[in-house]
Design a protein around this motif. Sequence first.
Motif, short mmCIF file in Angstrom:
data_model
loop_
_atom_site.label_atom_id
_atom_site.label_comp_id
_atom_site.label_asym_id
_atom_site.label_seq_id
_atom_site.Cartn_x
_atom_site.Cartn_y
_atom_site.Cartn_z
N THR A 1 32.43 -3.13 -19.66
CA THR A 1 31.56 -3.08 -20.83
C THR A 1 30.12 -2.82 -20.41
O THR A 1 29.75 -3.03 -19.25
CB THR A 1 31.62 -4.40 -21.62
OG1 THR A 1 31.03 -5.44 -20.82
CG2 THR A 1 33.04 -4.77 -21.99
N ARG B 1 31.71 0.87 -21.76
CA ARG B 1 32.15 0.91 -23.17
C ARG B 1 31.51 -0.23 -23.93
O ARG B 1 31.03 -1.21 -23.36
CB ARG B 1 33.67 0.79 -23.26
CG ARG B 1 34.23 -0.48 -22.64
CD ARG B 1 35.75 -0.54 -22.71
NE ARG B 1 36.27 -1.58 -21.85
CZ ARG B 1 36.33 -2.87 -22.15
NH1 ARG B 1 35.89 -3.27 -23.35
NH2 ARG B 1 36.83 -3.75 -21.31
N LEU B 2 31.52 -0.07 -25.26
CA LEU B 2 31.13 -1.15 -26.15
C LEU B 2 32.40 -1.82 -26.64
O LEU B 2 33.31 -1.14 -27.12
CB LEU B 2 30.33 -0.60 -27.34
CG LEU B 2 29.01 0.07 -27.02
CD1 LEU B 2 28.41 0.66 -28.29
CD2 LEU B 2 28.04 -0.91 -26.37
N PRO B 3 32.52 -3.14 -26.53
CA PRO B 3 33.75 -3.81 -26.96
C PRO B 3 33.81 -3.89 -28.49
O PRO B 3 33.00 -4.57 -29.12
CB PRO B 3 33.63 -5.21 -26.34
CG PRO B 3 32.16 -5.42 -26.16
CD PRO B 3 31.55 -4.07 -25.92
N GLU C 1 21.82 -4.17 -26.52
CA GLU C 1 22.42 -4.83 -25.37
C GLU C 1 21.53 -4.70 -24.14
O GLU C 1 21.34 -5.67 -23.39
CB GLU C 1 23.79 -4.19 -25.08
CG GLU C 1 24.56 -4.86 -23.95
CD GLU C 1 24.87 -6.31 -24.24
OE1 GLU C 1 24.48 -7.17 -23.41
OE2 GLU C 1 25.48 -6.61 -25.29
#
Length: 228
Positions: A165, A202-204, A224
């Motif tokens: 992530t 990735r973005l969860p 983030e």
Amino acid sequence: MAAALANPARRLRRLLLTEEAEATLAARLPLPWRIAPERAERARFASFLPEDSVHQGAALLADPLPDMPLDRALAHAEGPVLVLDQVTDPRNVGAILRSAAAFGAAAMVLQDRHAPPETGTLARAASGALEVVPVVREVNLARALGELKRAGLWVVGLDAAAPVTLAQVAHGLDGRRVALVLGAEGEGLRRLTRETCDELARLPIAPEMESLNVSAAAAVALYELARK
């Protein structure tokens, strides 16, 4: 529009305002302005703006901002750099610019041939951010990523299939500056762009949703990075 009027780098050509719009604008940006406004009735705007334009009784004709080289853009601020790989919808690019300004991004890099021009649609979606965040247009995106690496940035590409992530990546960077690369919706990052990145993340998101709109993904990713 207030941001464009206040930006000394923006060359202004003509400003048309209804009486009500002029009062509203003056409340946000006190007179005198760098260009004298022309009074116009609301019906007149239909003669020179697209039929679906949302103008609120105000129209500004201005030149595009001067091109800014990447090295100057990097010195503009200390925040992350956004890189868009063939994102062509001006509303998405404008919305990403707005998030970039909100979270302190230093610049946004676009590929010259596969990105929208600076239009009213893009400017409206950016809500003034076009005057705040430098936009750099590069012929060769892979070469631009190489320049970012040489400047000390860690190049992270957003990819829904990445093994880690963005939060995990950001945690291990120990404050290192990031260049965040986002691809077009549906197609994602091109092969050469992926291979040029230092890392993919990735973005969860919930498994019921395959992906986020690219402007939404940019906002989440910038948040983030900012909270690290």
